[in-house]
Design a protein around this motif. Structure first.
Motif, PDB file in Angstrom:
ATOM      1  N   ALA A  22       0.837  -0.959   0.154  1.00 33.23           N
ATOM      2  CA  ALA A  22       0.008  -0.109   0.096  1.00 33.23           C
ATOM      3  C   ALA A  22       0.972   1.211  -0.198  1.00 33.23           C
ATOM      4  O   ALA A  22       0.540   2.318  -0.666  1.00 33.23           O
ATOM      5  CB  ALA A  22      -0.793   0.006   1.317  1.00 33.23           C
ATOM      6  N   VAL A  23       1.980   1.194   0.720  1.00 35.55           N
ATOM      7  CA  VAL A  23       2.908   2.183   0.768  1.00 35.55           C
ATOM      8  C   VAL A  23       3.532   2.657  -0.415  1.00 35.55           C
ATOM      9  O   VAL A  23       3.612   3.743  -0.937  1.00 35.55           O
ATOM     10  CB  VAL A  23       3.958   2.188   1.857  1.00 35.55           C
ATOM     11  N   LEU A  24       3.623   1.491  -1.365  1.00 36.51           N
ATOM     12  CA  LEU A  24       4.514   1.806  -2.488  1.00 36.51           C
ATOM     13  C   LEU A  24       3.420   2.165  -3.808  1.00 36.51           C
ATOM     14  O   LEU A  24       3.857   3.157  -4.544  1.00 36.51           O
ATOM     15  CB  LEU A  24       5.092   0.439  -3.234  1.00 36.51           C
ATOM     16  N   HIS A  65      11.229   8.349 -10.717  1.00 37.54           N
ATOM     17  CA  HIS A  65      10.992   7.629  -9.703  1.00 37.54           C
ATOM     18  C   HIS A  65       9.586   6.694  -9.762  1.00 37.54           C
ATOM     19  O   HIS A  65       9.459   5.552  -9.389  1.00 37.54           O
ATOM     20  CB  HIS A  65      10.797   8.615  -8.418  1.00 37.54           C
ATOM     21  N   PHE A  66       8.606   7.546 -10.286  1.00 36.84           N
ATOM     22  CA  PHE A  66       7.469   6.762 -10.504  1.00 36.84           C
ATOM     23  C   PHE A  66       7.602   5.480 -11.429  1.00 36.84           C
ATOM     24  O   PHE A  66       7.012   4.317 -10.951  1.00 36.84           O
ATOM     25  CB  PHE A  66       6.514   7.501 -11.489  1.00 36.84           C
ATOM     26  N   GLU A  67       8.443   5.432 -12.369  1.00 40.65           N
ATOM     27  CA  GLU A  67       8.545   4.174 -13.160  1.00 40.65           C
ATOM     28  C   GLU A  67       9.231   2.976 -12.412  1.00 40.65           C
ATOM     29  O   GLU A  67       8.949   2.005 -12.407  1.00 40.65           O
ATOM     30  CB  GLU A  67       9.415   4.583 -14.386  1.00 40.65           C
ATOM     31  N   ARG A  68       9.993   3.615 -11.598  1.00 37.62           N
ATOM     32  CA  ARG A  68      10.708   2.563 -10.533  1.00 37.62           C
ATOM     33  C   ARG A  68       9.888   2.019  -9.632  1.00 37.62           C
ATOM     34  O   ARG A  68      10.076   0.821  -9.059  1.00 37.62           O
ATOM     35  CB  ARG A  68      12.018   3.254  -9.876  1.00 37.62           C
ATOM     36  N   GLU A  71       7.615  -0.394 -11.440  1.00 40.77           N
ATOM     37  CA  GLU A  71       8.299  -1.564 -11.617  1.00 40.77           C
ATOM     38  C   GLU A  71       8.221  -2.610 -10.232  1.00 40.77           C
ATOM     39  O   GLU A  71       8.036  -3.830 -10.320  1.00 40.77           O
ATOM     40  CB  GLU A  71       9.658  -1.350 -11.728  1.00 40.77           C
ATOM     41  N   ARG A  72       8.642  -2.057  -9.068  1.00 46.31           N
ATOM     42  CA  ARG A  72       8.415  -2.790  -7.827  1.00 46.31           C
ATOM     43  C   ARG A  72       6.885  -3.428  -7.641  1.00 46.31           C
ATOM     44  O   ARG A  72       6.801  -4.447  -7.318  1.00 46.31           O
ATOM     45  CB  ARG A  72       8.956  -1.978  -6.796  1.00 46.31           C
ATOM     46  N   VAL A  78       1.261  -6.359  -7.656  1.00 44.97           N
ATOM     47  CA  VAL A  78       0.437  -5.529  -7.315  1.00 44.97           C
ATOM     48  C   VAL A  78      -0.077  -4.569  -8.374  1.00 44.97           C
ATOM     49  O   VAL A  78       0.856  -4.155  -9.283  1.00 44.97           O
ATOM     50  CB  VAL A  78       0.991  -4.506  -6.068  1.00 44.97           C
ATOM     51  N   ARG A  79      -1.308  -4.593  -8.418  1.00 44.22           N
ATOM     52  CA  ARG A  79      -1.831  -3.692  -9.744  1.00 44.22           C
ATOM     53  C   ARG A  79      -2.218  -2.258  -8.952  1.00 44.22           C
ATOM     54  O   ARG A  79      -2.757  -2.001  -8.056  1.00 44.22           O
ATOM     55  CB  ARG A  79      -3.234  -4.282 -10.335  1.00 44.22           C
ATOM     56  N   LEU A  80      -1.678  -1.309  -9.719  1.00 40.46           N
ATOM     57  CA  LEU A  80      -1.949   0.243  -9.258  1.00 40.46           C
ATOM     58  C   LEU A  80      -3.409   0.489  -9.503  1.00 40.46           C
ATOM     59  O   LEU A  80      -3.881   0.431 -10.653  1.00 40.46           O
ATOM     60  CB  LEU A  80      -1.051   1.233 -10.101  1.00 40.46           C
ATOM     61  N   GLY A  81      -3.901   0.965  -8.156  1.00 40.13           N
ATOM     62  CA  GLY A  81      -5.385   1.332  -8.291  1.00 40.13           C
ATOM     63  C   GLY A  81      -5.518   2.936  -8.711  1.00 40.13           C
ATOM     64  O   GLY A  81      -4.501   3.390  -9.094  1.00 40.13           O
TER      65      GLY A  81
END
Ligand SMILES: [Fe+2]
Ligand SMILES: [Fe+2]
Length: 223
Positions: A22-24, A65-68, A71-72, A78-81
């Motif tokens: 969730a933090v990521l 940073h967003f792309e990295r 990637e994590r 985890v799918r970004l909501g």
């Protein structure tokens, strides 16, 4: 740390560590918002090449940073909501907007006041993120997830740099607007008095959110 008036409460790290996914995910959106804020500020001041260049460079780094972070998330399955509500940033911007322009006692900034405030709010957001990445890096170091700890440490260093960039851009904006009677020391003093004032507002916002967090997830850099 940096200009912050209150440290993050000790419960935050424990709650963040309980849900790193969730933090990521939250932070991926923060990076995207940081890039788009930098570009929207640049778009408001297209004739100021120094400001536009600095903000474009900042936006480029935030997109990286967003792309990295993305990637994590992909590696962790985890799918970004959709973007969560960032109550911290929204409340900080609202509270600073409501401050009289002379609050802080440094003196008048004239037409530069809105730009200086926006840059200093950016500086505070970077400073708080820096503090929290340090806490995460320390909490995850020395064992279970050295790779993640190093990533947090790298983001911490980037946020400290971005904090300085925003403060320097605010000093420069004040210098451009200053009348001829003021020397560079006076202009710095005006900006730092205002930074101090906005840092006190930020401390109230962060403390109020911590107090109001009962039952809510705090697994976010601004949680
Ligand atoms: Fe970033
Ligand atoms: Fe940043």
């Amino acid at each position: 740390m940096l200009c912050l008036k209150v440290p993050t409460d000790s419960a935050w790290v424990d709650e963040a560590l309980r849900d790193i996914d969730a933090v990521l995910a939250d932070h991926a959106h923060c990076e995207m918002k940081a890039a788009s804020n930098a570009l929207s500020l640049a778009a408001r001041h297209p004739g100021d090449a120094t400001l536009v260049r600095a903000l474009a460079e900042l936006a480029r780094e935030e997109i990286d940073h967003f792309e990295r972070v993305l990637e994590r998330l992909v590696e962790r399955g985890v799918r970004l909501g959709p973007p969560p509500v960032d109550a911290y940033a929204a409340e900080l911007r609202r509270a600073v907007h409501a401050l009289p322009h002379t609050a802080g006692g440094g003196g008048p900034l004239g037409d530069a006041a809105p730009l200086v405030d926006r840059l200093l709010v950016g500086a505070l957001i970077e400073a708080r993120s820096c503090e929290r990445f340090k806490l995460l890096s320390e909490a995850t170091g020395g064992g279970a997830s050295p790779d993640l700890s190093a990533f947090w440490a790298e983001l911490m260093a980037a946020e400290a740099r971005h904090y300085r960039t925003f403060v320097e851009l605010a000093e420069r904006a004040a210098a451009v607007a200053a009348d001829g009677d003021r020397g560079p020391g006076d202009r710095r003093a005006v900006v730092h008095a205002r930074l101090d004032c906005i840092a006190r507002v930020e401390a109230q916002v962060v403390s109020a959110l911590a107090n109001a967090s009962a039952g809510a997830s705090r697994a976010a850099i601004h949680g």
